[in-house]
Enzyme design. Structure first.
Site, short mmCIF file in Angstrom:
data_model
loop_
_atom_site.label_atom_id
_atom_site.label_comp_id
_atom_site.label_asym_id
_atom_site.label_seq_id
_atom_site.Cartn_x
_atom_site.Cartn_y
_atom_site.Cartn_z
N ASP A 43 88.58 33.82 1.04
CA ASP A 43 88.07 33.32 2.32
C ASP A 43 88.05 31.79 2.20
OD1 ASP A 43 86.54 32.39 4.44
OD2 ASP A 43 85.20 34.12 4.44
N LYS A 83 85.18 25.32 11.59
CA LYS A 83 84.48 24.42 10.66
C LYS A 83 85.30 23.14 10.51
CE LYS A 83 82.42 28.35 8.26
NZ LYS A 83 80.99 28.21 8.55
C1 LIG Z 1 82.53 32.23 4.23
C2 LIG Z 1 82.37 32.64 5.65
N1 LIG Z 1 83.08 33.67 6.13
C3 LIG Z 1 82.95 34.07 7.42
C4 LIG Z 1 82.09 33.42 8.28
C5 LIG Z 1 81.90 33.83 9.70
O1 LIG Z 1 82.77 34.73 10.16
P1 LIG Z 1 82.97 34.96 11.73
O2 LIG Z 1 83.84 33.84 12.22
O3 LIG Z 1 83.58 36.28 11.84
O4 LIG Z 1 81.63 34.87 12.38
C6 LIG Z 1 81.36 32.33 7.82
C7 LIG Z 1 80.47 31.62 8.75
O5 LIG Z 1 79.90 30.61 8.50
C8 LIG Z 1 81.49 31.95 6.48
O6 LIG Z 1 80.78 30.93 6.00
#
Ligand SMILES: Cc1ncc(COP(=O)(O)O)c(C=O)c1O
Length: 398
Positions: free
Chosen positions: A199, A225
Site C-alpha cells: 500500500d 494524500k
Molecule cells: C495506508 C492507508 N490505506 C488506506 C487508507 C484509506 O483507504 P480508503 O481510501 O479506501 O478510505 C488510508 C487512509 O488514510 C491509509 O492510510
C-alpha cells in the site's frame, strides 16, 4: 544533522534556495495556515477549479453523453493510471485508477489468493491502517479457505512458509511514519514463493518508488494524500504485467469487460489492467486527481525526498528540548532514512494539544490514544512553517 545554532533566518534562507519553491504557487493554500496534514488530505491544486468548471460547463453541460467519447472520459482510468505509473516505477498498462484504496486492496488480495493457489495464508501486520486489516478480514470471511494471520512486523520473517500466499504491508506506517524496505521485504517474501502487496498511500508522490525495480506483484494507494487529488479521490491499483492475464477479477463489472459496449450478458475480462475496473469512472473526481498528478510528475522525486527528510530532521532538532525534558516522547523512528514524510510525537494530552494548535492555525493530526502527527508535503510546505509550528508547540508546552 542540523546544527543547534540555526535560527529562523537560516531556515528562511533554505526556503529561498529551495529548487521546489515554485511549486507552492500551484496550490491554493491560505497563507495564515501552516498545513502539516498533506498526508491525510493534500492541498488543492489551483488548476482543479478551472478544470472542474470546464467539465461541468463545456464537456458535460454542452456535450452531454457525447462527452464519453469526445473527451475520452472512458479512457481516464487508464490514462491517469499511466501517469501515476511513472511516479511509482511501474510500466504503462500496469496501473488503473478507480474506486477507493480499500476496494482496490480487496481486488489485490483476491488476485493474490488466485495467483498463489493452492497456498492459502495471507500475512498482515498488526499496526497497519485499519481498513487494510478490515478488508483482509472480509476476504477471509468470503473465502473460508483463506487463513489470515495478523502479526507484529518483527514476527513476519519467521511466519513465512510453504502455505504463505501473500504478504500485505503499507510502505510507510500511517501512525509512526516507519518506512519499510520495499526491495528487501519483497525479495524475502518471494523467496518463500509468496506474493507481495504494497500500500503506497503514504509514500507515492513523496519519494522515488521502484515497483518493477523491486519486482513487486501488486500495489494500491490513495489519490488524496501526496497526489493531491481531492477529498475521496479515486485510488489506484498496480498489477505487474506478468500476472495480468491469470487474474479473474472478483468484481467483474461491465467496465472491465473486453467489449463493454457490446452489452454482452456473459463476462469476458478485458485483456490488460482494464479488467480491474468494475463500474463507470468517476469523471469529476478523476479530473481533479489528474490536476494533482500533473504537478507531481513535474517534480524531481529525489529532491522531494531530500526536502522531506530535512523537514523531518528540522522538526526533531527543534523538538529536542521538549524531548530531553520528557514532556514529549518520540513516536517515529529516529533516523530520517527510516521515516516516510511524516513524524509523530507522543503526549498524554495529545488530543487537546492538537486542538489548540489547530486554533492557532497549525494543522496536523491527532491519532488515538496519544499521537501528534505532522506530515510534510515538500511541494507546498516551507521550512519556516516547520520552524513556526514547533515554536507554537514549544510555547504551548512552556
Ligand atoms: C495506508 C492507508 N490505506 C488506506 C487508507 C484509506 O483507504 P480508503 O481510501 O479506501 O478510505 C488510508 C487512509 O488514510 C491509509 O492510510
Amino acid at each position: 544533522m542540523i546544527s543547534a545554532s540555526i535560527n529562523r533566518d537560516t531556515v528562511a534562507g533554505w526556503d529561498a534556495a529551495d529548487p521546489l519553491r515554485p511549486f507552492r504557487e500551484e496550490f491554493d493554500l491560505p497563507d495564515s495556515v501552516i498545513y502539516l496534514d498533506g498526508n491525510s488530505l493534500g492541498a488543492r491544486p489551483k488548476a482543479a477549479l478551472p478544470r472542474l468548471l470546464q467539465i461541468l460547463d463545456e464537456e458535460w453541460g454542452r456535450d452531454l453523453i457525447a462527452g464519453w467519447t469526445r473527451h475520452d472520459w472512458t479512457g481516464m482510468p487508464e490514462r491517469i493510471g499511466t501517469r501515476i505509473a511513472k511516479l511509482i516505477g511501474a510500466g504503462a498498462g500496469e496501473v488503473t485508477v478507480a474506486d477507493s484504496t480499500s476496494i482496490n486492496l480487496f481486488k489485490a488480495l483476491c488476485a493474490a489468493r488466485q495467483l498463489a493457489a493452492p497456498r492459502r495464508e495471507i500475512l498482515a501486520v498488526a499496526d497497519d491502517f485499519p481498513t487494510n486489516l478490515h478488508i483482509a478480514q472480509g476476504v477471509a470471511r468470503i473465502f473460508p479457505d483463506v487463513r489470515l494471520r495478523i502479526l507484529g512486523k518483527a514476527a513476519l520473517p519467521a511466519a513465512l512458509g510453504p502455505d504463505t500466499a501473500a504478504v500485505m504491508m503499507t510502505q510507510a506506517n500511517f501512525r509512526t511514519g516507519e518506512l519499510h524496505d520495499m526491495a528487501d521485504i519483497t525479495a524475502r517474501v518471494q523467496r518463500h514463493g509468496a506474493l507481495m502487496i504494497w500500500d503506497l498511500s503514504h509514500t507515492a508522490g513523496v519519494l522515488p518508488i521502484a515497483l518493477n525495480g523491486c519486482h513487486v506483484d501488486l500495489a494500491v494507494g490513495c489519490g488524496y494524500k501526496y497526489l493531491n487529488g481531492g477529498p475521496g479521490a479515486p485510488a489506484y491499483l498496480f498489477v505487474a504485467e506478468r500476472h495480468q492475464t491469470a487474474i479473474d477479477p472478483p468484481l467483474s463489472g461491465w467496465m472491465g469487460h473486453a467489449a463493454p459496449f457490446d452489452f454482452d450478458p456473459v463476462y469476458k475480462p478485458a485483456p490488460g489492467i482494464r479488467r480491474h475496473l468494475a463500474g463507470t469512472p468517476a469523471v469529476l473526481s478523476l479530473a481533479a486527481l489528474e490536476t494533482g498528478i500533473a504537478i507531481a510528475e513535474r517534480a524531481d522525486l529525489v529532491l522531494v525526498r531530500e526536502k522531506s527528510r530535512r523537514m523531518g530532521e528540522l522538526f526533531v532538532a527543534r523538538m529536542k528540548p521538549l524531548l530531553e525534558s520528557g514532556a514529549f516522547r518520540p513516536g517515529s523512528p529516529a533516523g530520517a532514512d527510516q521515516r516516510g514524510s511524516q513524524i509523530c510525537f507522543l503526549h498524554a494530552d495529545a488530543a487537546r494539544l492538537m486542538q489548540r494548535l489547530a486554533q492557532d492555525n497549525v494543522i496536523g493530526d491527532f491519532r488515538p490514544p496519544d499521537v501528534m502527527r505532522f506530515g510534510f508535503a515538500p511541494l507546498y510546505n516551507r521550512y519556516v512553517e516547520v520552524w513556526d509550528a514547533v515554536e507554537m508547540i514549544r510555547k504551548m508546552a512552556g
